[in-house]
Design a protein around this motif. Structure first.
Motif, PDB file in Angstrom:
ATOM      1  N   ALA A 267     -11.691 -23.194 -40.800  1.00 58.44           N
ATOM      2  CA  ALA A 267     -12.809 -22.471 -40.167  1.00 58.44           C
ATOM      3  C   ALA A 267     -13.220 -23.110 -38.849  1.00 58.44           C
ATOM      4  O   ALA A 267     -13.776 -22.439 -37.975  1.00 58.44           O
ATOM      5  N   ARG A 268     -12.901 -24.385 -38.697  1.00 65.79           N
ATOM      6  CA  ARG A 268     -13.377 -25.085 -37.504  1.00 65.79           C
ATOM      7  C   ARG A 268     -12.906 -24.409 -36.219  1.00 65.79           C
ATOM      8  O   ARG A 268     -13.657 -24.299 -35.239  1.00 65.79           O
ATOM      9  N   ALA A 269     -11.666 -23.934 -36.217  1.00 57.44           N
ATOM     10  CA  ALA A 269     -11.120 -23.292 -35.015  1.00 57.44           C
ATOM     11  C   ALA A 269     -11.753 -21.930 -34.749  1.00 57.44           C
ATOM     12  O   ALA A 269     -11.581 -21.358 -33.668  1.00 57.44           O
ATOM     13  N   ALA A 270     -12.465 -21.397 -35.729  1.00 62.58           N
ATOM     14  CA  ALA A 270     -13.087 -20.076 -35.556  1.00 62.58           C
ATOM     15  C   ALA A 270     -14.491 -20.170 -34.972  1.00 62.58           C
ATOM     16  O   ALA A 270     -15.087 -19.155 -34.638  1.00 62.58           O
ATOM     17  N   ILE A 271     -15.020 -21.370 -34.879  1.00 62.46           N
ATOM     18  CA  ILE A 271     -16.369 -21.547 -34.327  1.00 62.46           C
ATOM     19  C   ILE A 271     -16.251 -21.948 -32.864  1.00 62.46           C
ATOM     20  O   ILE A 271     -15.777 -23.031 -32.529  1.00 62.46           O
ATOM     21  N   GLY A 272     -16.665 -21.022 -31.992  1.00 63.56           N
ATOM     22  CA  GLY A 272     -16.479 -21.246 -30.567  1.00 63.56           C
ATOM     23  C   GLY A 272     -17.558 -22.099 -29.937  1.00 63.56           C
ATOM     24  O   GLY A 272     -17.315 -22.794 -28.946  1.00 63.56           O
TER      25      GLY A 272
ATOM     26  N   MET B 275     -18.860 -27.672 -22.426  1.00 66.03           N
ATOM     27  CA  MET B 275     -19.076 -26.608 -21.427  1.00 66.03           C
ATOM     28  C   MET B 275     -20.180 -25.666 -21.891  1.00 66.03           C
ATOM     29  O   MET B 275     -20.269 -25.342 -23.065  1.00 66.03           O
ATOM     30  N   ARG B 276     -21.036 -25.298 -20.941  1.00 66.74           N
ATOM     31  CA  ARG B 276     -22.117 -24.360 -21.257  1.00 66.74           C
ATOM     32  C   ARG B 276     -21.795 -23.015 -20.624  1.00 66.74           C
ATOM     33  O   ARG B 276     -21.535 -22.927 -19.418  1.00 66.74           O
ATOM     34  N   LEU B 277     -21.817 -21.962 -21.419  1.00 66.33           N
ATOM     35  CA  LEU B 277     -21.479 -20.616 -20.947  1.00 66.33           C
ATOM     36  C   LEU B 277     -22.659 -19.685 -21.191  1.00 66.33           C
ATOM     37  O   LEU B 277     -23.143 -19.566 -22.319  1.00 66.33           O
ATOM     38  N   ALA B 278     -23.110 -19.034 -20.131  1.00 62.51           N
ATOM     39  CA  ALA B 278     -24.259 -18.135 -20.229  1.00 62.51           C
ATOM     40  C   ALA B 278     -23.830 -16.701 -19.967  1.00 62.51           C
ATOM     41  O   ALA B 278     -22.806 -16.447 -19.336  1.00 62.51           O
TER      42      ALA B 278
ATOM     43  N   THR C 117     -19.949 -25.086 -25.958  1.00 64.46           N
ATOM     44  CA  THR C 117     -18.683 -24.979 -26.684  1.00 64.46           C
ATOM     45  C   THR C 117     -18.562 -26.086 -27.730  1.00 64.46           C
ATOM     46  O   THR C 117     -19.063 -27.204 -27.539  1.00 64.46           O
ATOM     47  N   ALA C 118     -17.880 -25.759 -28.815  1.00 67.68           N
ATOM     48  CA  ALA C 118     -17.802 -26.678 -29.955  1.00 67.68           C
ATOM     49  C   ALA C 118     -17.156 -28.004 -29.578  1.00 67.68           C
ATOM     50  O   ALA C 118     -17.591 -29.071 -30.048  1.00 67.68           O
ATOM     51  N   ASP C 119     -16.150 -27.963 -28.711  1.00 64.24           N
ATOM     52  CA  ASP C 119     -15.452 -29.206 -28.341  1.00 64.24           C
ATOM     53  C   ASP C 119     -16.393 -30.194 -27.660  1.00 64.24           C
ATOM     54  O   ASP C 119     -16.231 -31.400 -27.759  1.00 64.24           O
ATOM     55  N   GLU C 120     -17.407 -29.662 -26.997  1.00 64.09           N
ATOM     56  CA  GLU C 120     -18.386 -30.487 -26.291  1.00 64.09           C
ATOM     57  C   GLU C 120     -19.254 -31.298 -27.260  1.00 64.09           C
ATOM     58  O   GLU C 120     -19.909 -32.256 -26.856  1.00 64.09           O
TER      59      GLU C 120
ATOM     60  N   LEU D 194     -14.372 -18.384 -25.494  1.00 64.52           N
ATOM     61  CA  LEU D 194     -14.523 -19.383 -26.557  1.00 64.52           C
ATOM     62  C   LEU D 194     -13.244 -19.528 -27.375  1.00 64.52           C
ATOM     63  O   LEU D 194     -12.965 -20.601 -27.913  1.00 64.52           O
ATOM     64  N   ALA D 195     -12.480 -18.443 -27.484  1.00 69.63           N
ATOM     65  CA  ALA D 195     -11.265 -18.475 -28.300  1.00 69.63           C
ATOM     66  C   ALA D 195     -10.097 -19.139 -27.573  1.00 69.63           C
ATOM     67  O   ALA D 195      -9.091 -19.482 -28.184  1.00 69.63           O
ATOM     68  N   GLU D 196     -10.212 -19.308 -26.255  1.00 65.80           N
ATOM     69  CA  GLU D 196      -9.119 -19.912 -25.498  1.00 65.80           C
ATOM     70  C   GLU D 196      -9.059 -21.429 -25.712  1.00 65.80           C
ATOM     71  O   GLU D 196     -10.021 -22.029 -26.208  1.00 65.80           O
ATOM     72  N   SER D 197      -7.953 -22.025 -25.292  1.00 61.06           N
ATOM     73  CA  SER D 197      -7.837 -23.484 -25.396  1.00 61.06           C
ATOM     74  C   SER D 197      -8.802 -24.131 -24.406  1.00 61.06           C
ATOM     75  O   SER D 197      -9.102 -23.560 -23.352  1.00 61.06           O
ATOM     76  N   PRO D 198      -9.301 -25.349 -24.742  1.00 60.91           N
ATOM     77  CA  PRO D 198     -10.172 -26.053 -23.791  1.00 60.91           C
ATOM     78  C   PRO D 198      -9.511 -26.208 -22.420  1.00 60.91           C
ATOM     79  O   PRO D 198     -10.178 -26.099 -21.391  1.00 60.91           O
ATOM     80  N   GLU D 199      -8.203 -26.429 -22.404  1.00 57.82           N
ATOM     81  CA  GLU D 199      -7.514 -26.641 -21.121  1.00 57.82           C
ATOM     82  C   GLU D 199      -7.579 -25.382 -20.252  1.00 57.82           C
ATOM     83  O   GLU D 199      -7.878 -25.438 -19.064  1.00 57.82           O
TER      84      GLU D 199
END
Lengths: 326, 326
Positions: B157-162, B1-4, B202-205, B43-48
């Motif tokens: 740390a991975r969960a802290a990188i949005g 996801m791209r967030l501007a 987003t990192a998950d992307e 960014l801190a929320e769950s992907p869902e």
């Protein structure tokens, strides 16, 4: 006027309240402003308006220091540390085998941005950081910015400085020394704690403490375990705080809530003595040591070095890669 | 996801809104989230949960880039720049007459804190700063932190990188060079502009873009006036972003809203070429030059160098004082 940030022992840990400091010694009391007052906003108000609000606070019951925790007076939106004391630079350069300050020191006041989340309260314990056998202190005076400014003259900058406090820029000299070989300045060597406080003294209160060039001229001293180990005068800075703000503001923003610090005064750190003498005398700080810093008119901060919690493991060395063209 | 982060041309200058970026090229549209959404919180929320909110935004009309101003995706609460590309350090060190990176470079990832108020939007003009004849760019990749962490392992740390974005750390090399002789790193040489954007991915992307060691491996390139002048891969960093966060978090806070950048990739600045060849080729940036940086999957930032406004006069040289004992 002296303005502190505090919470009561019974408050939730996130609570921050602004208080008016009245009296001295055992008679010192912190009189709360109403909730919602912000210290930096109070600094930006006119002295008359601030006085009227202080009268309201003074009429309420004051709290003794035993009843509260003094917090860092501000949680900075950014924090800059300058290098303004010629004699300190001289001592440090001698430690590097150089004859004195480089010519560039005299041209313009350099600074670095510091870890803004590392500020700690005026009487808080400071945890020994990892990987160091050379913990040191730095005695500094700091200004709190209360207005956003950009491209301002020193004269214009004066209205942007809301007040002053004492600062201890704790430093792990061995960590810092390794990091500085990469030419970017220190990082982990200085990011674990910066003590500011005990409160902010408003700039108008210090108008009578300026020398003939307008430099704030206050006596500064530091004790370790109740023994005086160093001291200087803020009038020995190479530039006034108004000049520092002006320089920082050239083609750049300096914002309300920033803290700008003088850099270490001469004899205001152990490393300067180590540089001059070539030996670790006085010795690096140890767990249990108490460092107390006093600046005339601004007050005293006092902190005990305690053992740190076990840190996370250090990261692995760099992964070496042969670069392929892309 | 791209967030501007953006505002409409008709909005007041202080307005900031978060939008979902959909489509490519002429079909790219920014779909506003409801007012009140904060990019770092998203960014801190769950992907869902983020997906469910994105569905709501996507159902609304999208705005073309002509209708809006893209702002810096975040206004950082602090900004750290690392030095993670071995080949870049090698080139810079050769410029200083050294044979290559010092041994300390390999031990741990050093960083400096940057000017947090200097961030500018992805297509904003950049004003030529004062006092320089050696304006340069730095092609970097940056991570946006979405959770407060302290003493975390790289895995934690991975969960802290949005998410991630492109960064240009504009640098006045002659100013910086003088300042760095004082050993604190650069100050005015880098505080006038740092471009970040064009949005946050987003990192998950980007989970599919990691190499066998888990390093994000994306192609990076930079053009000046539409001519390619450098490029590298983020997989050539000496440490992963997770390791950078872990290192920064040792006995110190890394907070939501911080930006951590890779440092300059190899050939991602003019200074590295100057260091390797000993000549100012390619030449320093001039007014009118357009610098365009692209990172695979993250997008493109594109900025024109324009003349700066007349700055305030430089401050006077240091006042020299013979130190008296106090």
């Amino acid at each position: 006027m002296r303005l502190a940030t505090f919470r009561r022992h019974s408050d939730e840990p996130h609570v921050r309240q602004v208080g008016l400091v009245l009296g001295q010694g055992d008679h010192l009391r912190v009189h709360p402003f109403d909730a919602g007052f912000d210290l930096v906003e109070l600094l930006a108000e006119s002295p008359e308006w601030r006085d009227s609000q202080a009268d309201v606070a003074a009429a309420k019951d004051g709290l003794a220091l035993d009843d509260i925790v003094l917090l860092p007076p501000v949680y900075p939106v950014a924090m800059r540390d300058f290098l303004t004391f010629e004699a300190h630079v001289d001592g440090m350069e001698r430690g590097h085998g150089n004859p004195g300050p480089p010519a560039e020191w005299y041209d313009a006041p350099v600074f670095l941005f510091m870890a803004p989340h590392a500020v700690t309260g005026p009487y808080d314990d400071v945890a020994m950081p990892p990987d160091t056998e050379r913990l040191d202190f730095e005695l500094e005076i700091a200004a709190i910015v209360c207005r956003d400014v950009r491209d301002v003259t020193p004269e214009q900058a004066r209205a942007a400085i809301g007040g002053y406090c004492v600062m201890n820029d704790w430093s792990a000299r061995d960590v810092q020394g390794k990091e500085m070989r990469l030419k970017l300045g220190p990082s982990k060597g200085k990011d674990f704690a910066t003590t500011i406080g005990p409160w902010v003294v408003t700039a108008d209160e210090l108008d009578g403490c300026r020398d003939e060039d307008g430099f704030l001229d206050l006596e500064m001293s530091v004790k370790v375990n109740d023994e005086r180990v160093g001291g200087d005068r803020s009038g020995h800075m190479g530039w006034s705080f108004e000049q520092l703000v002006s320089h920082a503001s050239r083609a750049s923003w300096v914002k309300a809530g920033e803290v700008l610090a003088s850099g270490t005064c001469s004899t205001g750190s152990l490393a300067e003595a180590w540089g001059r003498t070539g030996s670790l005398t006085p010795p690096p700080l140890q767990v249990g040591d108490v460092v107390e810093m006093t600046i005339e008119r601004l007050g005293t901060i006092r902190n005990t070095v305690v053992a740190g919690e076990e840190p996370v493991a250090a990261v692995a060395p760099a992964r070496r890669r042969v670069r392929e063209e892309v």
